[in-house]
Design a protein around this motif. Structure first.
Motif, short mmCIF file in Angstrom:
data_model
loop_
_atom_site.label_atom_id
_atom_site.label_comp_id
_atom_site.label_asym_id
_atom_site.label_seq_id
_atom_site.Cartn_x
_atom_site.Cartn_y
_atom_site.Cartn_z
N CYS A 64 0.83 -1.21 0.00
CA CYS A 64 0.00 0.00 0.00
C CYS A 64 0.86 1.26 0.00
N GLU A 65 1.85 1.30 0.89
CA GLU A 65 2.68 2.51 0.94
C GLU A 65 3.63 2.57 -0.25
N MET A 66 4.06 1.42 -0.74
CA MET A 66 4.89 1.40 -1.93
C MET A 66 4.15 2.00 -3.12
N GLU A 67 2.87 1.70 -3.21
CA GLU A 67 2.05 2.28 -4.28
C GLU A 67 2.04 3.80 -4.18
N ILE A 68 1.90 4.32 -2.97
CA ILE A 68 1.88 5.77 -2.78
C ILE A 68 3.20 6.38 -3.24
N PHE A 69 4.32 5.79 -2.81
CA PHE A 69 5.63 6.37 -3.12
C PHE A 69 6.04 6.16 -4.58
N ARG A 71 3.91 5.80 -7.19
CA ARG A 71 3.00 6.44 -8.13
C ARG A 71 2.69 7.90 -7.81
N LYS A 72 3.00 8.32 -6.58
CA LYS A 72 2.59 9.67 -6.16
C LYS A 72 3.74 10.47 -5.56
N SER A 73 4.98 10.20 -6.01
CA SER A 73 6.12 10.96 -5.50
C SER A 73 5.96 12.45 -5.77
N HIS A 74 5.40 12.78 -6.94
CA HIS A 74 5.19 14.19 -7.29
C HIS A 74 4.23 14.84 -6.28
N THR A 98 13.42 1.18 0.72
CA THR A 98 12.88 0.77 -0.58
C THR A 98 11.78 1.71 -1.04
N LYS A 99 10.89 2.09 -0.12
CA LYS A 99 9.80 3.00 -0.49
C LYS A 99 10.31 4.42 -0.71
N SER A 100 11.08 4.92 0.24
CA SER A 100 11.55 6.30 0.12
C SER A 100 12.51 6.47 -1.05
N SER A 101 13.11 5.39 -1.55
CA SER A 101 14.00 5.48 -2.71
C SER A 101 13.29 6.08 -3.93
N HIS A 102 12.01 5.77 -4.07
CA HIS A 102 11.24 6.34 -5.19
C HIS A 102 11.20 7.86 -5.07
N LEU A 103 10.96 8.34 -3.86
CA LEU A 103 10.93 9.78 -3.64
C LEU A 103 12.31 10.39 -3.81
N LEU A 104 13.34 9.71 -3.31
CA LEU A 104 14.71 10.21 -3.43
C LEU A 104 15.10 10.38 -4.90
N ILE A 314 -2.65 11.33 1.69
CA ILE A 314 -2.38 10.70 0.39
C ILE A 314 -2.56 9.19 0.58
N GLN A 315 -3.56 8.62 -0.11
CA GLN A 315 -3.96 7.24 0.11
C GLN A 315 -3.56 6.33 -1.03
#
Length: 329
Positions: A64-69, A71-74, A98-104, A314-315
């Motif tokens: 669930c949180e991986m989806e947020i990060f 698909r919704k980093s912007h 792993t999740k925050s890497s998308h945002l980074l 953000i869900q």
């Protein structure tokens, strides 16, 4: 000479950490009811087991949180104003990021001016994280911080006076009793300045069977994760737990949202830890961890009561999990 001083400092720090581990374990097992601190789950083997838990099909939180990060980093970046001015992105309990890497990657690719400061109690995790991210995101400015959250937040502030954006992901706020979670937020607020921001993950109340399955998997990985703390006690502070004489037990209360894990002594027994003897009754429970679930409105109440202004939820697509954006007021 300087090198020798540094080595002695490290040795003293290791000794202090070892003593704190031993004293808190013994205190918890002598309390009534018995309990252990979940922060000590994470030795090298515990780190591996938790990675396996996060990859289990039943453990929906990661997905669930991986989806947020992913698909919704912007949307996340815009919510905490990542491009307005330089800032420090401080992640509490970073794990493998792993999740925050998308945002980074998103922030680095768009030339945001920031320093990533992951905090984790596991020195092993910080070392692995620094090594991996230096390869995956070579342009990332990274300072790893190994230790307790608030101590390392003080260190982060001493390193840099820039605006802080705190990441507290994975529903980790749920690893505290509700009152303790409020107290944690109050203490966190004291470490921050007006204008700083917090991105905090909450697992929401949902079908009780879905929640219980996530913490009581058929493969027994969660049970092994809990029991590994007994093995760590054996290895690090001279315990003699017989792991086969304990079992993992999980509960979930859909009214309160409290999902709790225990270890149950299967027989009357005595365990030695160093020079201490601990008696266990047959069927006696050792309280291990809570994974608290929240209603959406409860997260806003927590923000307002503790010095934050809730800005955005953000869900994920199922509406099972939120990353909330709070601003320090």
């Amino acid at each position: 000479m300087d090198e020798n001083i540094n080595m002695e400092t490290v040795s003293c720090a290791d000794c202090e950490t070892h003593h704190k581990f031993e004293s808190e374990i013994i205190k918890g097992l002598k309390d009534n009811p018995k309990h252990l601190l979940s922060k000590y789950f994470y030795d090298q083997k515990g780190d591996v087991l938790f990675q396996q838990i996060m990859n289990m099909p039943e453990y929906y939180l990661t997905g669930c949180e991986m989806e947020i990060f992913s698909r919704k980093s912007h949307e996340l970046a815009e919510a905490f104003k990542a491009f307005d001015a330089p800032f420090d992105l401080v992640e509490l309990g970073a794990g493998d990021a792993t999740k925050s890497s998308h945002l980074l990657k998103y922030l680095v690719n768009r030339k945001a001016d920031f320093t990533y400061m992951p905090i984790d109690i596991s020195g092993n995790i910080i070392s692995l994280l620094q090594e991996r991210l230096s390869e995956e995101i070579p342009d990332l400015d990274l300072i790893g911080l190994n230790g307790e959250y608030f101590e390392m937040l003080d260190k982060a502030s001493s390193i840099s006076s820039r605006r802080k954006v705190i990441l507290f992901l994975g529903g980790n706020i749920g690893n505290m009793e509700v009152e303790d979670a409020h107290e944690f937020c109050r203490e966190l607020r004291k470490k921050l300045s007006p204008g700083d921001m917090l991105l905090i993950g909450f697992d929401l109340k949902k079908d009780p069977d879905t929640i219980l399955s996530a913490y009581n998997d058929e493969a027994g990985i969660t049970a092994a994760f809990n029991l590994n703390l007994l093995e760590r006690i054996n290895h690090e502070i001279y315990g003699n737990f017989d792991i086969g004489k304990f079992k993992h037990y999980q509960t979930y209360d859909p009214l309160s949202g409290a999902c709790r894990s225990y270890l149950i002594s299967l027989e009357e027994q005595q365990v030695r830890i160093g020079n201490e003897l601990i008696d266990f009754k047959e069927n006696e429970a050792v309280y291990m961890e809570i994974s608290q679930k929240y209603a959406l409105e409860e997260t806003d109440v927590m923000a307002v009561k503790n010095g934050f202004k809730p800005l955005k939820h953000i869900q994920d697509s199922k509406g099972w999990f939120i990353d909330a954006i709070w601003k320090v007021v």
